[in-house]
Write a protein that holds these residues in place. Structure first.
Motif, PDB file in Angstrom:
ATOM      1  N   UNK A 413       0.859  -1.173   0.000  1.00  0.00           N
ATOM      2  CA  UNK A 413       0.000   0.000   0.000  1.00  0.00           C
ATOM      3  C   UNK A 413       0.900   1.228   0.000  1.00  0.00           C
ATOM      4  N   UNK A 414       0.570   2.191  -0.864  1.00  0.00           N
ATOM      5  CA  UNK A 414       1.340   3.439  -0.903  1.00  0.00           C
ATOM      6  C   UNK A 414       0.475   4.560  -0.364  1.00  0.00           C
ATOM      7  N   UNK A 415       1.035   5.305   0.565  1.00  0.00           N
ATOM      8  CA  UNK A 415       0.269   6.354   1.236  1.00  0.00           C
ATOM      9  C   UNK A 415       0.881   7.716   0.944  1.00  0.00           C
ATOM     10  N   UNK A 416       0.061   8.607   0.418  1.00  0.00           N
ATOM     11  CA  UNK A 416       0.481   9.994   0.251  1.00  0.00           C
ATOM     12  C   UNK A 416      -0.500  10.870   1.001  1.00  0.00           C
ATOM     13  N   UNK A 417      -0.147  11.206   2.223  1.00  0.00           N
ATOM     14  CA  UNK A 417      -1.003  12.070   3.048  1.00  0.00           C
ATOM     15  C   UNK A 417      -0.422  13.467   3.076  1.00  0.00           C
ATOM     16  N   UNK A 418      -0.873  14.231   4.045  1.00  0.00           N
ATOM     17  CA  UNK A 418      -0.409  15.633   4.140  1.00  0.00           C
ATOM     18  C   UNK A 418       1.100  15.701   4.347  1.00  0.00           C
ATOM     19  N   UNK A 419       1.594  14.890   5.266  1.00  0.00           N
ATOM     20  CA  UNK A 419       3.025  14.979   5.571  1.00  0.00           C
ATOM     21  C   UNK A 419       3.877  14.537   4.386  1.00  0.00           C
ATOM     22  N   UNK A 420       3.475  13.440   3.723  1.00  0.00           N
ATOM     23  CA  UNK A 420       4.225  12.972   2.554  1.00  0.00           C
ATOM     24  C   UNK A 420       4.213  14.033   1.455  1.00  0.00           C
ATOM     25  N   UNK A 421       3.050  14.649   1.318  1.00  0.00           N
ATOM     26  CA  UNK A 421       2.901  15.650   0.264  1.00  0.00           C
ATOM     27  C   UNK A 421       3.883  16.804   0.490  1.00  0.00           C
ATOM     28  N   UNK A 422       3.989  17.240   1.738  1.00  0.00           N
ATOM     29  CA  UNK A 422       4.875  18.373   2.028  1.00  0.00           C
ATOM     30  C   UNK A 422       6.342  17.930   2.019  1.00  0.00           C
ATOM     31  N   UNK A 423       6.600  16.654   2.396  1.00  0.00           N
ATOM     32  CA  UNK A 423       7.999  16.188   2.395  1.00  0.00           C
ATOM     33  C   UNK A 423       8.424  15.636   1.030  1.00  0.00           C
ATOM     34  N   UNK A 424       7.462  15.596   0.091  1.00  0.00           N
ATOM     35  CA  UNK A 424       7.718  15.075  -1.242  1.00  0.00           C
ATOM     36  C   UNK A 424       8.231  13.630  -1.213  1.00  0.00           C
ATOM     37  N   UNK A 425       7.546  12.788  -0.431  1.00  0.00           N
ATOM     38  CA  UNK A 425       7.882  11.373  -0.438  1.00  0.00           C
ATOM     39  C   UNK A 425       6.604  10.529  -0.330  1.00  0.00           C
ATOM     40  N   UNK A 426       6.779   9.227  -0.312  1.00  0.00           N
ATOM     41  CA  UNK A 426       5.641   8.311  -0.267  1.00  0.00           C
ATOM     42  C   UNK A 426       5.914   7.263   0.809  1.00  0.00           C
ATOM     43  N   UNK A 427       4.929   6.993   1.630  1.00  0.00           N
ATOM     44  CA  UNK A 427       5.066   5.898   2.597  1.00  0.00           C
ATOM     45  C   UNK A 427       4.605   4.615   1.940  1.00  0.00           C
ATOM     46  N   UNK A 428       5.471   3.623   1.931  1.00  0.00           N
ATOM     47  CA  UNK A 428       5.119   2.348   1.322  1.00  0.00           C
ATOM     48  C   UNK A 428       5.072   1.279   2.398  1.00  0.00           C
ATOM     49  N   UNK A 429       3.907   0.656   2.499  1.00  0.00           N
ATOM     50  CA  UNK A 429       3.732  -0.348   3.553  1.00  0.00           C
ATOM     51  C   UNK A 429       3.613  -1.735   2.949  1.00  0.00           C
ATOM     52  N   UNK A 430       4.366  -2.650   3.487  1.00  0.00           N
ATOM     53  CA  UNK A 430       4.292  -4.055   3.090  1.00  0.00           C
ATOM     54  C   UNK A 430       3.262  -4.725   3.984  1.00  0.00           C
ATOM     55  N   UNK A 431       2.176  -5.143   3.390  1.00  0.00           N
ATOM     56  CA  UNK A 431       1.069  -5.665   4.205  1.00  0.00           C
ATOM     57  C   UNK A 431       1.372  -7.039   4.804  1.00  0.00           C
ATOM     58  N   UNK A 432       2.295  -7.749   4.195  1.00  0.00           N
ATOM     59  CA  UNK A 432       2.607  -9.076   4.735  1.00  0.00           C
ATOM     60  C   UNK A 432       3.424  -8.952   6.014  1.00  0.00           C
ATOM     61  N   UNK A 433       4.407  -8.016   6.025  1.00  0.00           N
ATOM     62  CA  UNK A 433       5.276  -7.879   7.200  1.00  0.00           C
ATOM     63  C   UNK A 433       4.801  -6.772   8.134  1.00  0.00           C
ATOM     64  N   UNK A 434       3.976  -5.866   7.639  1.00  0.00           N
ATOM     65  CA  UNK A 434       3.510  -4.748   8.445  1.00  0.00           C
ATOM     66  C   UNK A 434       4.523  -3.607   8.486  1.00  0.00           C
TER      67      UNK A 434
END
Length: 449
Positions: A413-434
RNA sequence: GUGGUUGUAGCUCAGUUGGUUAGAGCAUCAGAUUGUGGUUCUGAGGGUCGGGGGUUCGAGACCCCUCAUCCACCCCA
């Protein structure tokens, strides 16, 4: 409200199942193509006259006929019996197998085809049989046939195809069993009851199922004497290595020219010296196969002994198939894969690879318009690299979107929220490992999903 | 075509010798949780008991018919 349902003996294939089935189809298709076979597709419907009488009386009964359009009421009135009625109101029927339509095609296109013609065909067929375990009213057949060549090289190649497909599917321990119809004919000849060849083969074919005693009884019911049955029993107990079996056969059938020819053919197919098999074919003199149009080699593939499953493929050589449509003297040899049963075997042995079960790799969460717009850029970048990616279409609550990814079996899952948007990055979560990590925006396309 | 099995919630199934308002688990939805799923807790919705007829004061249960289902045989893949 109408309770939703589908016709008896038919099935829906959900996404997970279609993927796995496609894995099987693709593996088979790939091998067919590698061996120089060409694809053919024929219509779901054939003219009734093309099909009737080709599969015996039983086959005519099990054929799905298609009702004519227009006023059939008047036409029906003139019919005096059931047979006339069918002829009066139906002129088409659903494809019953792939072989007859193939023969029809060859005859229709004989002037354009380069013989020998090697074709493969993977399409559904329909039979109005009573459904039961592993038996449906709509099912797929996967056939490869060569017509217009008498060479036994074709037999060798087709056996190699079986060998390659099951090797590629990772299915170890399958048994390729071969026999030759001429050997069975030879047996009938030696006994002096050639007219009972069909009865003999049908009974012999049931050996696994009803045992030696059952076969004895059936043969006797079908009018064979004790002496005859003893000869057949001697035939059935032939054992040892392929070479030993061939020697015993040669001994038993020495008075039959046909039988000896069959032995010669088997010898060539098994010892052609052309190639080596992963699964060495085994001679099985009890192998008969129901269809009585086979005239040469016959083959059947048995699932590994560890699973309870009968035949997962079969085939053989038939002379003069196209003769039914007026083109004489064309010999053919073909094989068929039982896709539904292969599916069950792979499932039982847990042999489907991960890649056959996964679809989308990454789901971008939708957290509002501006965030989604950022996600879209990444989506297209990933897709261009061949990584399946999608965005949740609605800006729903996060936990709902997470649940969706989980249920779909999407691994990241890739998350682009407010903080990611301002930091210009993407949080990537591996659902199998958490585990979750932040990846710089321009590095997402290179991320190891 | 022949013989048998089973029909109860979306799914898998309980339901006693016939007795009040037909239950459970899973699934669904909502909440606990305004940036975190798969685990947990709380609550909610959901059934003409396959259909029709009969026996009975009373039928999900018993009887008859019918439809569907799955399994075996025949035949086949």
């Amino acid at each position: 409200m109408i309770k939703p349902s589908i016709p008896k003996g038919t099935r829906d294939f959900g996404p997970v199942i279609v993927r796995k089935r496609n894995y099987i189809f693709n593996t088979i298709r790939q091998v067919f193509e590698l061996y120089g076979f060409q694809p053919l597709e024929t219509p779901a419907m054939e003219n009734l006259s093309t099909l009737t009488g080709k599969y015996g009386e039983e086959g005519d009964k099990l054929m799905f006929k298609v009702l004519d359009n227009g006023d059939i009421f008047e036409a029906a009135g003139k019919a005096a019996n059931n047979k006339e009625l069918v002829a009066a109101i139906s002129e088409k029927a659903l494809r019953y197998d792939l072989t007859i339509p193939f023969a029809r095609y060859v005859v229709m296109n004989q002037n354009d085809l380069a013989l020998p013609f090697k074709r493969y065909q993977m399409q559904p067929v329909w039979r109005a049989d009573k459904p039961q375990k592993g038996r449906y009213r709509e099912f797929y057949q996967c056939d490869a046939d060569v017509v217009g060549s008498n060479s036994l090289v074709n037999e060798v190649e087709l056996l190699l195809i079986y060998d390659a497909v099951f090797t590629n599917l990772g299915l170890a321990g399958v048994e390729l069993r071969v026999n030759n119809r001429k050997i069975l004919s030879g047996l009938a000849e030696v006994i002096g009851k050639q007219e009972l060849l069909t009865d003999i083969t049908i009974s012999i074919d049931k050996l696994d199922k009803i045992g030696a005693e059952g076969v004895r009884k059936e043969l006797s019911d079908r009018g064979l004497s004790d002496t005859d049955i003893n000869t057949i029993e001697k035939f059935l107990t032939i054992g040892g290595t392929n070479e030993e079996k061939l020697n015993q056969l040669a001994d038993l059938l020495q008075s039959s020219a046909t039988g000896l020819k069959g032995i010669e053919e088997l010898k060539f197919v098994l010892n052609s010296g052309l190639t080596a098999f992963n699964n060495e074919p085994i001679i099985d003199v009890t192998l008969a196969r129901g269809l009585n149009y086979y005239t040469g080699m016959i083959v059947e593939v048995k699932a590994p002994a560890t699973v309870k499953m009968g035949s997962i493929g079969g085939g053989g050589r038939y002379d003069d198939l196209t003769g039914l449509f007026g083109l004489k003297g064309i010999s053919g040899v073909g094989i068929s894969f039982g896709v539904d049963r292969i599916y069950d075997v792979l499932e039982e042995l847990n042999l489907f690879p991960e890649t056959a079960q996964q679809s989308t790799k990454v789901l971008f969460l939708n957290l509002g318009e501006a965030n989604a717009a950022a996600a879209f850029k990444h989506l297209q970048g990933l897709r261009a690299k061949g990584i399946a990616a999608e965005i949740y279409p609605d800006a729903s609550k996060m936990d709902k979107q997470m649940k969706y990814a989980n249920k779909r079996g999407i691994p990241f899952v890739a998350i682009i929220g407010e903080s990611e948007l301002s930091e210009n990055n993407v949080s990537i979560k591996n659902l199998a490992t958490g585990q979750q990590e932040k990846v710089a925006a321009d590095a997402v396309a290179h991320y190891n999903f």
